[in-house]
Write a protein that holds these residues in place. Structure first.
Motif, PDB file in Angstrom:
ATOM      1  N   ILE A 394       2.951  27.741  -4.256  1.00 11.34           N
ATOM      2  CA  ILE A 394       2.731  26.418  -3.639  1.00 11.34           C
ATOM      3  C   ILE A 394       1.238  26.245  -3.314  1.00 11.34           C
ATOM      4  CG2 ILE A 394       3.557  24.849  -1.805  1.00 11.34           C
ATOM      5  CD1 ILE A 394       5.768  27.140  -1.344  1.00 11.34           C
ATOM      6  N   PRO A 395       0.433  26.034  -4.330  1.00  9.52           N
ATOM      7  CA  PRO A 395      -0.996  25.861  -4.065  1.00  9.52           C
ATOM      8  C   PRO A 395      -1.353  24.378  -3.912  1.00  9.52           C
ATOM      9  CG  PRO A 395      -0.646  26.171  -6.399  1.00  9.52           C
ATOM     10  CD  PRO A 395       0.717  26.047  -5.773  1.00  9.52           C
ATOM     11  N   ALA A 396      -2.304  24.095  -3.071  1.00  7.83           N
ATOM     12  CA  ALA A 396      -2.753  22.703  -2.915  1.00  7.83           C
ATOM     13  C   ALA A 396      -4.270  22.670  -3.053  1.00  7.83           C
ATOM     14  CB  ALA A 396      -2.337  22.164  -1.553  1.00  7.83           C
ATOM     15  N   MET A 397      -4.745  21.636  -3.703  1.00  7.04           N
ATOM     16  CA  MET A 397      -6.196  21.503  -3.883  1.00  7.04           C
ATOM     17  C   MET A 397      -6.639  20.099  -3.492  1.00  7.04           C
ATOM     18  SD  MET A 397      -6.400  23.522  -7.473  1.00  7.04           S
ATOM     19  CE  MET A 397      -4.643  23.483  -7.680  1.00  7.04           C
ATOM     20  N   ASP A 398      -7.712  20.050  -2.754  1.00  4.42           N
ATOM     21  CA  ASP A 398      -8.259  18.766  -2.313  1.00  4.42           C
ATOM     22  C   ASP A 398      -9.758  18.804  -2.607  1.00  4.42           C
ATOM     23  OD1 ASP A 398      -9.207  16.565  -0.974  1.00  4.42           O
ATOM     24  OD2 ASP A 398      -7.996  16.856   0.822  1.00  4.42           O
ATOM     25  N   ILE A 399     -10.141  18.096  -3.644  1.00  2.27           N
ATOM     26  CA  ILE A 399     -11.503  18.226  -4.167  1.00  2.27           C
ATOM     27  C   ILE A 399     -12.232  16.898  -3.955  1.00  2.27           C
ATOM     28  CG2 ILE A 399     -12.877  18.935  -6.182  1.00  2.27           C
ATOM     29  CD1 ILE A 399     -10.699  20.985  -5.230  1.00  2.27           C
ATOM     30  N   ARG A 400     -13.353  16.962  -3.257  1.00  7.19           N
ATOM     31  CA  ARG A 400     -14.025  15.711  -2.882  1.00  7.19           C
ATOM     32  C   ARG A 400     -15.469  15.617  -3.361  1.00  7.19           C
ATOM     33  NH1 ARG A 400     -10.886  12.965   1.839  1.00  7.19           N
ATOM     34  NH2 ARG A 400      -8.866  13.912   1.449  1.00  7.19           N
ATOM     35  N   THR A 401     -15.817  16.445  -4.314  1.00  4.75           N
ATOM     36  CA  THR A 401     -17.096  16.231  -4.985  1.00  4.75           C
ATOM     37  C   THR A 401     -16.887  16.439  -6.472  1.00  4.75           C
ATOM     38  OG1 THR A 401     -19.386  16.954  -5.266  1.00  4.75           O
ATOM     39  CG2 THR A 401     -17.820  18.636  -4.566  1.00  4.75           C
ATOM     40  N   ALA A 402     -17.622  15.649  -7.263  1.00  2.00           N
ATOM     41  CA  ALA A 402     -17.503  15.804  -8.719  1.00  2.00           C
ATOM     42  C   ALA A 402     -18.298  17.013  -9.187  1.00  2.00           C
ATOM     43  CB  ALA A 402     -18.007  14.539  -9.405  1.00  2.00           C
ATOM     44  N   ASP A 403     -19.299  17.365  -8.412  1.00  2.00           N
ATOM     45  CA  ASP A 403     -20.197  18.439  -8.834  1.00  2.00           C
ATOM     46  C   ASP A 403     -19.632  19.798  -8.422  1.00  2.00           C
ATOM     47  OD1 ASP A 403     -22.270  20.010  -9.605  1.00  2.00           O
ATOM     48  OD2 ASP A 403     -23.709  19.253  -8.136  1.00  2.00           O
ATOM     49  N   CYS A 404     -18.540  20.174  -9.038  1.00  8.50           N
ATOM     50  CA  CYS A 404     -17.930  21.473  -8.727  1.00  8.50           C
ATOM     51  C   CYS A 404     -17.060  21.890  -9.902  1.00  8.50           C
ATOM     52  CB  CYS A 404     -17.096  21.398  -7.453  1.00  8.50           C
ATOM     53  SG  CYS A 404     -15.601  20.419  -7.631  1.00  8.50           S
ATOM     54  N   ASP A 405     -16.722  23.151  -9.926  1.00  4.98           N
ATOM     55  CA  ASP A 405     -15.771  23.651 -10.931  1.00  4.98           C
ATOM     56  C   ASP A 405     -14.632  24.312 -10.199  1.00  4.98           C
ATOM     57  OD1 ASP A 405     -16.925  22.978 -13.329  1.00  4.98           O
ATOM     58  OD2 ASP A 405     -18.302  24.682 -13.269  1.00  4.98           O
ATOM     59  N   VAL A 406     -13.456  23.793 -10.385  1.00  2.39           N
ATOM     60  CA  VAL A 406     -12.287  24.379  -9.736  1.00  2.39           C
ATOM     61  C   VAL A 406     -11.256  24.720 -10.802  1.00  2.39           C
ATOM     62  CG1 VAL A 406     -10.429  24.018  -8.066  1.00  2.39           C
ATOM     63  CG2 VAL A 406     -12.688  23.038  -7.634  1.00  2.39           C
ATOM     64  N   GLY A 407     -10.797  25.936 -10.773  1.00  3.28           N
ATOM     65  CA  GLY A 407      -9.771  26.344 -11.736  1.00  3.28           C
ATOM     66  C   GLY A 407      -8.617  26.996 -11.014  1.00  3.28           C
ATOM     67  N   HIS A 408      -7.446  26.735 -11.510  1.00  2.00           N
ATOM     68  CA  HIS A 408      -6.260  27.345 -10.893  1.00  2.00           C
ATOM     69  C   HIS A 408      -5.320  27.769 -12.004  1.00  2.00           C
ATOM     70  CE1 HIS A 408      -2.918  27.884  -8.066  1.00  2.00           C
ATOM     71  NE2 HIS A 408      -2.203  27.480  -9.092  1.00  2.00           N
TER      72      HIS A 408
ATOM     73  N   THR B 293      14.053  31.028  -9.045  1.00  2.00           N
ATOM     74  CA  THR B 293      15.121  31.917  -8.571  1.00  2.00           C
ATOM     75  C   THR B 293      15.839  32.557  -9.764  1.00  2.00           C
ATOM     76  OG1 THR B 293      16.538  29.965  -8.398  1.00  2.00           O
ATOM     77  CG2 THR B 293      15.602  30.795  -6.364  1.00  2.00           C
ATOM     78  N   GLU B 294      15.133  32.661 -10.859  1.00  2.00           N
ATOM     79  CA  GLU B 294      15.705  33.292 -12.055  1.00  2.00           C
ATOM     80  C   GLU B 294      14.665  34.264 -12.610  1.00  2.00           C
ATOM     81  OE1 GLU B 294      18.628  33.281 -13.951  1.00  2.00           O
ATOM     82  OE2 GLU B 294      17.462  34.722 -15.132  1.00  2.00           O
ATOM     83  N   GLU B 295      15.155  35.452 -12.935  1.00  2.00           N
ATOM     84  CA  GLU B 295      14.227  36.492 -13.399  1.00  2.00           C
ATOM     85  C   GLU B 295      13.710  36.214 -14.817  1.00  2.00           C
ATOM     86  OE1 GLU B 295      16.270  39.939 -14.528  1.00  2.00           O
ATOM     87  OE2 GLU B 295      14.489  41.145 -14.866  1.00  2.00           O
ATOM     88  N   ASP B 296      14.628  35.840 -15.691  1.00  2.00           N
ATOM     89  CA  ASP B 296      14.290  35.788 -17.106  1.00  2.00           C
ATOM     90  C   ASP B 296      13.714  34.428 -17.485  1.00  2.00           C
ATOM     91  OD1 ASP B 296      14.126  36.145 -19.812  1.00  2.00           O
ATOM     92  OD2 ASP B 296      16.280  36.050 -20.177  1.00  2.00           O
ATOM     93  N   VAL B 297      12.529  34.145 -16.984  1.00  2.00           N
ATOM     94  CA  VAL B 297      11.872  32.869 -17.299  1.00  2.00           C
ATOM     95  C   VAL B 297      10.373  33.113 -17.468  1.00  2.00           C
ATOM     96  CG1 VAL B 297      13.503  31.402 -16.031  1.00  2.00           C
ATOM     97  CG2 VAL B 297      11.499  32.316 -14.849  1.00  2.00           C
ATOM     98  N   GLU B 298       9.726  32.125 -18.010  1.00  2.00           N
ATOM     99  CA  GLU B 298       8.263  32.178 -18.070  1.00  2.00           C
ATOM    100  C   GLU B 298       7.726  30.849 -17.573  1.00  2.00           C
ATOM    101  OE1 GLU B 298       7.788  34.818 -22.060  1.00  2.00           O
ATOM    102  OE2 GLU B 298       6.311  33.217 -21.721  1.00  2.00           O
ATOM    103  N   GLY B 299       6.966  30.899 -16.503  1.00  2.00           N
ATOM    104  CA  GLY B 299       6.378  29.680 -15.972  1.00  2.00           C
ATOM    105  C   GLY B 299       4.876  29.829 -15.887  1.00  2.00           C
ATOM    106  N   ILE B 300       4.189  28.816 -16.318  1.00  2.00           N
ATOM    107  CA  ILE B 300       2.724  28.873 -16.306  1.00  2.00           C
ATOM    108  C   ILE B 300       2.180  27.557 -15.784  1.00  2.00           C
ATOM    109  CG2 ILE B 300       0.623  29.068 -17.720  1.00  2.00           C
ATOM    110  CD1 ILE B 300       2.234  30.666 -19.731  1.00  2.00           C
ATOM    111  N   HIS B 301       1.172  27.679 -14.963  1.00  2.00           N
ATOM    112  CA  HIS B 301       0.468  26.471 -14.533  1.00  2.00           C
ATOM    113  C   HIS B 301      -1.027  26.702 -14.676  1.00  2.00           C
ATOM    114  CE1 HIS B 301      -1.397  23.459 -12.152  1.00  2.00           C
ATOM    115  NE2 HIS B 301      -2.027  24.414 -11.522  1.00  2.00           N
ATOM    116  N   GLY B 302      -1.745  25.705 -15.085  1.00  2.00           N
ATOM    117  CA  GLY B 302      -3.200  25.818 -15.135  1.00  2.00           C
ATOM    118  C   GLY B 302      -3.829  24.490 -14.783  1.00  2.00           C
ATOM    119  N   ALA B 303      -4.927  24.546 -14.064  1.00  2.00           N
ATOM    120  CA  ALA B 303      -5.625  23.307 -13.717  1.00  2.00           C
ATOM    121  C   ALA B 303      -7.122  23.536 -13.789  1.00  2.00           C
ATOM    122  CB  ALA B 303      -5.250  22.847 -12.313  1.00  2.00           C
TER     123      ALA B 303
END
Lengths: 470, 360
Positions: A394-408, B293-303
């Motif tokens: 459950i990650p949350a990100m709140d980014i308020r400048t354009a001049d940054c690099d954020v990766g998750h 709540t399931e072991e046999d899965v693959e979840g990925i997130h990227g931002a």
């Protein structure tokens, strides 16, 4: 059974954590939290007036702030039954020989005196609500390092410094258990590292909660002055009881300009413990905070070390592993606030869920408009060892400048059958193969720890993995 | 009525103000839909409302496990439809594509609810366009529910180009049976305030959901979104891809969730978000969840969040382009990439013209 030294171990046995001393404390308050209890505690501590008033204000806030409803269920924690103060039958000493045999024996089994000799610059050992041992090596003392119990710091020559910093990073308004801490804190340590001083060995505080149904509310205040360097280690454990115990400590770390602080924790509370701990570091220009955290114990944990990067080029690193087994819900993670230009943060977490255990990784990243040129990376990997368990990210990100690099990035998955099969073809049992894979998974954290703690962490993982098969 | 919408499927710290959104909705009229040949419509147009607490994930989950459709924005949209007497247009899909073009006028306050059943094995194509007249001040709500039958598939395209004074509640939900799939494309070119929700209830084994979303939010525009894939069946698959650009004083909040339930063995879920923040003053918030709540899965997130890569900008400047042109190319390229996935050539060309109004 042969006695063993926990911090030097090649093997582990849960009984070392579960050993219980008879609860023959000199003095304990009645359960619950009332104004009378807080007044009594303040008298017991001989608080200065400001601290007395602070406790009462915190109590008012505690009564006003609702129980959090966004995290794990803590309805099993009945504050009317928690004893907020248990004074052990011992006075604080700088000599282990002055510590009562039974208590000394406990810490010996936990390996603390031996670790002090081998690899630490100072040790604080808290038993229930009070420190029973506190000592700092002569070399560190000669460098001007202050490492003392918190009560002495409040009333002694560092009183003004303490007052200036105490609960400024964790104000009692922050949340219900910060308010509780403000009202009933007891024990803990005060550390001051003067400008430019590099403490070559870590300092360690060890918190042992022996009394059933008790709470532990130690306060740790660390100030690492400009250009200084400190590694502080926190360890904690408790025997298992059938009643709820509570840990609501607070750690405040001030990292001044160009300073560095590494704060390592191996948390191994018993599985009746509600661990509602709060840790915040404020990092000034070119300062560095490094959090290394291993969470193995407790029934419920709420733990999110916070890095407040207020100075230009301040940096934070957060490396953690959480292992949740049966009857455990570990809600752990971190918060980072980038409030100045060119600040950097890196978060790398691993979690393992097994036997119905629940892991929640919860985080927040805030990048303020003025934090131009900042960089932030968050990586979170979770391993599910069965389908009775749960793992949430459950990650949350709140980014308020354009001049940054954020990766998750976040990943969740299981141990691959192919890897297990390969290791089994090399002669390992399925259990050994899985334990090895999990240890490897945790390697990013263990390699950040001093060797003896890394060994302990790997042993804890191995212990938790027993019975993982079938 | 006051509405609580876009509830995060697992809430977090309240001080972040990301758990959900409080807003108001008060539709004065309802929209109608012209059906193409081969589609049929039910006479039952009653809105059933909802007795689910919009702030209760427990109740929402229970409803999903009871094979109900709970939309991304949540139960208050159903409640609004009932309270304001908005009929639900229930239809069964045919082979011909359904195109619903909404063009809102000044003063409009319209809510449209459609529920589309896609029979087993049928492929349906549904396109919804949200446009407004110049200078229109309006409030529009559009709710789309899909029941995707066994082996059925849907291409669901939404295009939004609304004026700065238009508020849109764009709410979607789906229930997908075995081997069914719902592929959504959402291109947000312009809008005042946009509330967007999409939730897929992947009940059937090997069912799938995808969302390809591209947005540009600029001026004082706001986007508040909630996307969730609820994996129940075995070997289900979800792919959420979001590419966005924020400019001027734009504000955006995206909640995106991959939720693997016990029993969803062999499932995969992937969610990525790439946001370009073109200038100071924009606010970019996101909460990407993986719940498992399931072991046999693959979840990925990227931002990845931030301004355009310096290397790319420098390279393009070395080719004689000025910074403003480069930024324009980059933001349009993202929209183009998403719009290029629309299979209907006419619609694709229409979107392309909106993205590149100066081109022939």
């Amino acid at each position: 059974m042969a006695e063993r030294e926990k911090t030097q171990v090649a093997d582990i046995d849960r009984t070392v954590y579960d050993m219980k001393n008879e609860d023959k404390d000199a003095y304990r308050f009645e359960g619950g939290l009332t104004r009378e209890i807080v007044e009594k505690l303040s008298r017991e501590k001989d608080d200065p007036e400001w601290m007395h008033d602070f406790r009462l204000r915190s109590l008012d806030l505690y009564n006003e702030i609702p129980v959090p409803d966004w995290g794990p269920d803590i309805s099993g924690l009945n504050m009317d039954e928690i004893v907020t103060y248990v004074r052990p039958n011992a006075k604080m000493s700088a000599n282990w020989d002055d510590v009562p045999a039974e208590i000394k024996n406990t810490f010996e089994k936990l390996g603390i005196p031996q670790a002090e000799i081998n690899s630490l610059a100072g040790v604080g050992a808290q038993y229930d609500s009070e420190l029973v041992y506190h000592n700092v090596r002569k070399e560190a003392e000669e460098q001007g390092v202050i490492y003392t119990d918190f009560e002495s710091a409040v009333k002694g020559e560092y009183g003004d410094m303490v007052r200036e910093h105490f609960m400024k990073l964790i104000p009692p308004e922050m949340h219900k258990f910060a308010a509780l801490h403000g009202a009933v804190w007891s024990g803990g340590s005060f550390v001051y590292v003067p400008k430019g001083v590099k403490v070559s060995y870590p300092l360690q505080s060890y918190f042992r909660l022996n009394a059933p149904g008790a709470g532990q509310f130690e306060h740790t205040l660390i100030i690492v002055d400009e250009g200084a360097d400190l590694h502080f280690i926190e360890g904690c454990s408790a025997p298992k009881y059938n009643v709820a115990n509570l840990h609501a400590g607070a750690v405040e770390i001030y990292v001044k300009k160009g300073a560095r602080c590494r704060y390592s924790t191996i948390e191994n509370w018993s599985k009746n413990m509600y661990n509602l701990n709060t840790k915040v570091a404020r990092v000034e220009e070119d300062g560095v905070i490094e959090w290394v955290s291993g969470s193995f114990g407790s029934h419920i944990s709420y733990l999110y070390p916070t890095s407040d990067l207020v100075g230009e080029r301040a940096r934070s690193e957060f490396t953690s592993i959480a292992f949740a087994n049966t009857d455990q819900e570990l809600d752990t993670g971190c918060k980072v606030a980038h409030r100045a230009p060119n600040t950097h943060s890196y978060t790398n977490t691993r979690s393992i869920s097994k036997g119905g255990g629940i892991n929640n990784f919860r985080s927040s990243v805030y990048v303020a408009p003025e934090a131009k040129g900042s960089k932030c990376a968050v990586s979170c990997t979770s391993l599910m060892l069965d389908s009775e368990s749960r793992s949430d990210t459950i990650p949350a990100m709140d980014i308020r400048t354009a001049d940054c690099d954020v990766g998750h990035e976040a990943k969740i998955g299981r141990i691959s059958d192919e890897t297990v099969f390969y290791l089994m073809s090399r002669g390992l049992s399925e259990e050994e193969a899985k334990a090895l894979i999990v240890s490897g998974f945790a390697d990013t954290v263990s390699k950040e720890l001093p060797l003896e703690y890394a060994v302990e962490m790997n042993n804890l993982i191995r212990l938790e993995m027993i019975g993982a098969i079938g | 009525m006051k509405m609580y919408s876009n509830l995060l499927p697992c809430i977090t710290w309240k001080w972040l103000k990301m758990n959900g959104t409080e807003t108001e909705i008060s539709p004065a009229a309802h929209g109608e839909v012209a059906l193409p040949e081969g589609w049929s419509v039910s006479e039952d147009r009653a809105a059933h409302g909802s007795d689910i607490d919009p702030r209760s994930n427990k109740q929402i989950q229970a409803a999903l496990f009871a094979d109900k459709i709970v939309t991304g924005m949540g139960p208050d949209m159903d409640r609004a439809a009932k309270e304001y007497g908005i009929p639900v247009i229930r239809m069964t899909a045919g082979e011909a594509p359904l195109v619903i073009e909404n063009r809102y006028k000044d003063g409009d306050s319209v809510m449209t609810c459609v529920e589309i059943t896609v029979p087993d094995g049928v492929h349906a194509s549904v396109t919804e366009k949200f446009y407004s007249e110049d200078g229109a001040k309006a409030e529009a709500a559009f709710q789309t529910k899909f029941i995707v039958g066994k082996g059925a598939s849907v291409e669901f395209v939404q295009i939004e180009k609304l004026g700065k004074d238009v508020t849109l509640f764009n709410d979607n939900g789906s229930f997908v049976e075995k081997d069914g799939r719902l592929d959504s494309i959402y291109v947000l070119l312009e809008g005042g305030k946009t509330y967007y929700g999409s939730r897929a209830n992947l009940k059937g084994n090997e069912s799938a959901f995808s969302l390809d979303m591209a947005y540009i939010v600029k001026g004082d525009e706001e986007l508040d979104a909630n996307v969730a894939a609820f994996h129940r069946g075995k070997k289900t698959d979800a792919l959420i891809t979001v590419n966005g650009t924020l400019k001027d004083r734009a504000k955006k909040l995206l909640r995106a969730t991959i939720d693997f339930k016990s029993g969803a063995a062999g499932s995969t879920g992937k969610e990525t978000e790439d946001v370009l923040m073109m200038n100071e003053g924009v606010i970019n918030r996101n909460v990407p969840l993986i719940l498992c709540t399931e072991e046999d899965v693959e979840g990925i997130h990227g931002a990845t969040l931030g301004s355009p890569s310096e290397e790319i900008v420098t390279y393009m400047m070395s080719r004689g382009l000025d910074k403003a042109t480069i930024y324009d190319i980059i933001e349009k390229a993202r929209l183009d990439a998403c719009a290029g996935k629309i299979s209907d050539e006419k619609t694709r060309e229409e979107v392309r013209r909106y993205i590149h109004p100066d081109e022939e």
